[in-house]
Write a protein that holds these residues in place. Structure first.
Motif, short mmCIF file in Angstrom:
data_model
loop_
_atom_site.label_atom_id
_atom_site.label_comp_id
_atom_site.label_asym_id
_atom_site.label_seq_id
_atom_site.Cartn_x
_atom_site.Cartn_y
_atom_site.Cartn_z
N THR A 13 2.78 -8.85 18.07
CA THR A 13 2.93 -8.02 17.11
C THR A 13 3.62 -6.78 17.50
OG1 THR A 13 1.29 -9.02 15.71
CG2 THR A 13 2.11 -6.63 15.10
N THR A 29 3.59 3.27 7.29
CA THR A 29 3.54 2.58 5.98
C THR A 29 4.90 1.75 5.61
OG1 THR A 29 2.49 4.50 4.97
CG2 THR A 29 3.39 3.00 3.44
N SER A 32 4.48 -1.43 7.63
CA SER A 32 3.33 -2.49 7.19
C SER A 32 3.78 -3.25 5.97
CB SER A 32 2.08 -1.56 6.54
OG SER A 32 2.20 -0.74 5.60
N PRO A 36 3.20 -8.70 8.15
CA PRO A 36 2.08 -8.94 7.49
C PRO A 36 0.59 -8.38 7.90
CG PRO A 36 2.64 -10.82 8.99
CD PRO A 36 3.56 -9.45 8.99
N LEU A 37 0.71 -7.14 7.76
CA LEU A 37 -0.55 -6.21 8.27
C LEU A 37 -0.67 -5.08 7.47
CD1 LEU A 37 0.88 -5.96 12.15
CD2 LEU A 37 -1.10 -7.08 11.23
N THR A 38 -1.92 -4.70 7.77
CA THR A 38 -2.48 -3.54 6.99
C THR A 38 -1.62 -2.30 7.62
OG1 THR A 38 -4.47 -4.42 6.86
CG2 THR A 38 -4.39 -2.39 6.06
N ARG A 39 -1.91 -1.49 6.68
CA ARG A 39 -1.10 -0.09 7.39
C ARG A 39 -1.62 0.30 8.69
NH1 ARG A 39 -2.69 5.29 6.73
NH2 ARG A 39 -4.20 4.59 5.31
N GLN A 40 -3.36 0.34 8.44
CA GLN A 40 -4.18 0.66 9.58
C GLN A 40 -3.88 -0.10 11.11
OE1 GLN A 40 -5.83 3.30 9.64
NE2 GLN A 40 -5.79 3.56 7.15
N ALA A 41 -3.76 -1.24 10.79
CA ALA A 41 -3.18 -2.32 11.74
C ALA A 41 -2.10 -1.79 12.47
CB ALA A 41 -3.41 -3.66 11.54
N LYS A 44 -2.73 1.19 14.50
CA LYS A 44 -3.46 1.18 15.78
C LYS A 44 -2.34 0.58 16.85
CE LYS A 44 -8.25 0.12 14.69
NZ LYS A 44 -9.42 -0.79 15.02
#
Lengths: 102, 102
Positions: A13, A29, A32, A36-41, A44
């Motif tokens: 990723t 943002t 994301s 296929p990920l959350t913004r938080q992911a 990180k």
DNA sequence: TCCATGTGCAACTGTTCAGTTGCACATGAA
DNA sequence: TTCATGTGCAACTGAACAGTTGCACATGGA
């Protein structure tokens, strides 16, 4: 050799994020949405890339754009080339030794 | 890009093992003497490197010698060079655009 | 001021992985 | 055959990590 660079490159990723950032700076943002990920992911992952010095942050108003830094990639490439060259050189010496035999 | 290659490179111990193997083939037992690791730990690391195609096994009597394979390193280098080049090229285009402005 | 959008931080979960230990099997030499 | 050396396999432990969820804070526009 800086360990963080290879650690950052170990995740598929993160490599995809890098490929995207090579096209130009973007926000977490924005990334994301296309991954296929959350913004938080994403944040990180970008943090891991930043720890390796491969990414830099820039505030623009209320958004944060992430920009690629190519220097660490150059260092990683240099290390890989050196190790591979050492091995290839050994093979060459071995080859010439064999050909010298009567 | 083959993920296993970058995964294998992500561990500092494995990179040190690679550097050692670039000098010439060795056994896991031989490596475990020069590294602060159990033989089993070395075998596991060599297994990871083998999964990435960076190392090959050769039986000689009752011992198993591990030999480096440099091709995967070449692929990794190619990927890194491509990504970095894309970014550098973008910077160049940006620079020439700015310089064209009156 | 109000609200939508963008970001930051912390806690939680499940999984992967490095390293160890213990034991069984194979091989070469005496 | 006997024994030392080298290897293979499995189980266990602790730590690191990817990804999520929830909530608070900040910022720009209407």
């Amino acid at each position: 050799m800086n360990n963080a660079v290879f650690v950052a490159l170990a995740d598929p990723t993160r490599r995809q994020l890098l490929e995207r950032l090579a096209m130009g700076p973007t926000t977490a943002t924005g990334l994301s949405v296309r991954f296929p990920l959350t913004r938080q992911a994403v944040v990180k992952h970008l943090g891991t890339l930043a720890d390796a010095g491969m990414v830099a942050k820039e505030r623009h108003g209320r958004e944060v754009r992430y920009r690629m830094e190519s220097a660490p990639i150059g260092e990683a490439t240099a290390w890989l080339t050196t190790v591979a060259a050492r091995w290839e050189q050994r093979l060459l010496r071995l080859k010439s030794y064999v050909e010298e035999q009567p």
